[in-house]
Motif scaffolding. Sequence first.
Motif, PDB file in Angstrom:
ATOM      1  N   HIS A 249       0.865  -1.180   0.000  1.00  0.00           N
ATOM      2  CA  HIS A 249       0.000   0.000   0.000  1.00  0.00           C
ATOM      3  C   HIS A 249       0.897   1.223   0.000  1.00  0.00           C
ATOM      4  O   HIS A 249       1.543   1.542   0.996  1.00  0.00           O
TER       5      HIS A 249
ATOM      6  N   THR B 226       1.545   5.284  -0.342  1.00  0.00           N
ATOM      7  CA  THR B 226       0.967   6.622  -0.257  1.00  0.00           C
ATOM      8  C   THR B 226       1.971   7.602  -0.852  1.00  0.00           C
ATOM      9  O   THR B 226       3.167   7.534  -0.554  1.00  0.00           O
TER      10      THR B 226
ATOM     11  N   GLU C 185       3.538   0.457   2.942  1.00  0.00           N
ATOM     12  CA  GLU C 185       3.258  -0.592   3.927  1.00  0.00           C
ATOM     13  C   GLU C 185       3.166  -1.909   3.167  1.00  0.00           C
ATOM     14  O   GLU C 185       2.506  -1.984   2.132  1.00  0.00           O
TER      15      GLU C 185
ATOM     16  N   SER D 232       1.200   7.300  10.577  1.00  0.00           N
ATOM     17  CA  SER D 232      -0.207   7.600  10.316  1.00  0.00           C
ATOM     18  C   SER D 232      -0.738   6.897   9.073  1.00  0.00           C
ATOM     19  O   SER D 232      -1.946   6.673   8.943  1.00  0.00           O
ATOM     20  N   GLN D 233       0.152   6.515   8.146  1.00  0.00           N
ATOM     21  CA  GLN D 233      -0.297   5.869   6.907  1.00  0.00           C
ATOM     22  C   GLN D 233      -0.620   4.391   7.090  1.00  0.00           C
ATOM     23  O   GLN D 233      -1.244   3.783   6.218  1.00  0.00           O
TER      24      GLN D 233
ATOM     25  N   ARG E  77      -4.243   2.597   6.459  1.00  0.00           N
ATOM     26  CA  ARG E  77      -5.128   3.621   5.913  1.00  0.00           C
ATOM     27  C   ARG E  77      -6.075   3.027   4.875  1.00  0.00           C
ATOM     28  O   ARG E  77      -5.685   2.238   4.024  1.00  0.00           O
ATOM     29  N   THR E  78      -7.330   3.418   4.958  1.00  0.00           N
ATOM     30  CA  THR E  78      -8.346   2.981   4.000  1.00  0.00           C
ATOM     31  C   THR E  78      -8.354   3.903   2.793  1.00  0.00           C
ATOM     32  O   THR E  78      -8.261   5.128   2.935  1.00  0.00           O
ATOM     33  N   ILE E  79      -8.461   3.333   1.610  1.00  0.00           N
ATOM     34  CA  ILE E  79      -8.574   4.123   0.389  1.00  0.00           C
ATOM     35  C   ILE E  79     -10.052   4.403   0.135  1.00  0.00           C
ATOM     36  O   ILE E  79     -10.848   3.476  -0.045  1.00  0.00           O
TER      37      ILE E  79
END
Length: 236
Positions: A127, A129, A173, A211-212, A215-217
């Motif tokens: 994942h 970001t 991640e 914080s990432q 995380r939900t997209i």
Amino acid sequence: MSEQPFTAPQTAAAGTGPQNVPQAAGRQSQTGLETGLPTSVTHDERRAGAGAAQDLHLRSTDPVAEAPIEVLRGTVRCQWIDHNGHLNAGYYLVAFDDAIGPWMEFIGLGAAHREACDVTTFSAQNHVTYVREIGPDEPYSITVQLLGYDRKRIHAFQVMTQTQDGYVAATCEFVSLHIDGPTRRVGPMADAPYRRLGDIWAAHQQLSLPSQVGRTIAVPPSAQAHLHVDLVPQLA
């Protein structure tokens, strides 16, 4: 219950560059038609070209002296730049993938161990970001923070930092699976790398959770947003 045959998926957050540029596939090679790279490119071959990544010569006998662990330094290659004038979304994964090799060497799952024990690792999920633009010829480093592990899985978090100005450009991640070579199935790792992960965990378990992570997209709920009905409870 026995492990079932596994085909590793790849997932990543959408970037802003062209969608015809492939992302890194697997951990040992990168494939695609429009990358300008050969059909199969090893980590060493990728580092040999212009903008090559610097080998930090990490070993599983090195002390765990820093947390997170810096595993790679490099420079953004001009071939990785898209029509927006910045690093294309797919090539972030190429850079993050290049950082997996030295990370595996550091935890004791490097090339020598894989050959001796007939094992390997597969990527189960990524994942990414995209935090801030990074441009051609700009230097970067990648660090790794261990988030969790067991005998068959490693959950970790990579950060790409643009080192000239000291800002975070992107994060990744990921989950790696330990694979038995002959069966191509998920299987337990040997004692030595498992103990090594324990040493790293002792230094990383008290680090703040980025914080990432997890995380939900999704599009944020609002009066103007139209969301799939099953997403609404998750975002409430």
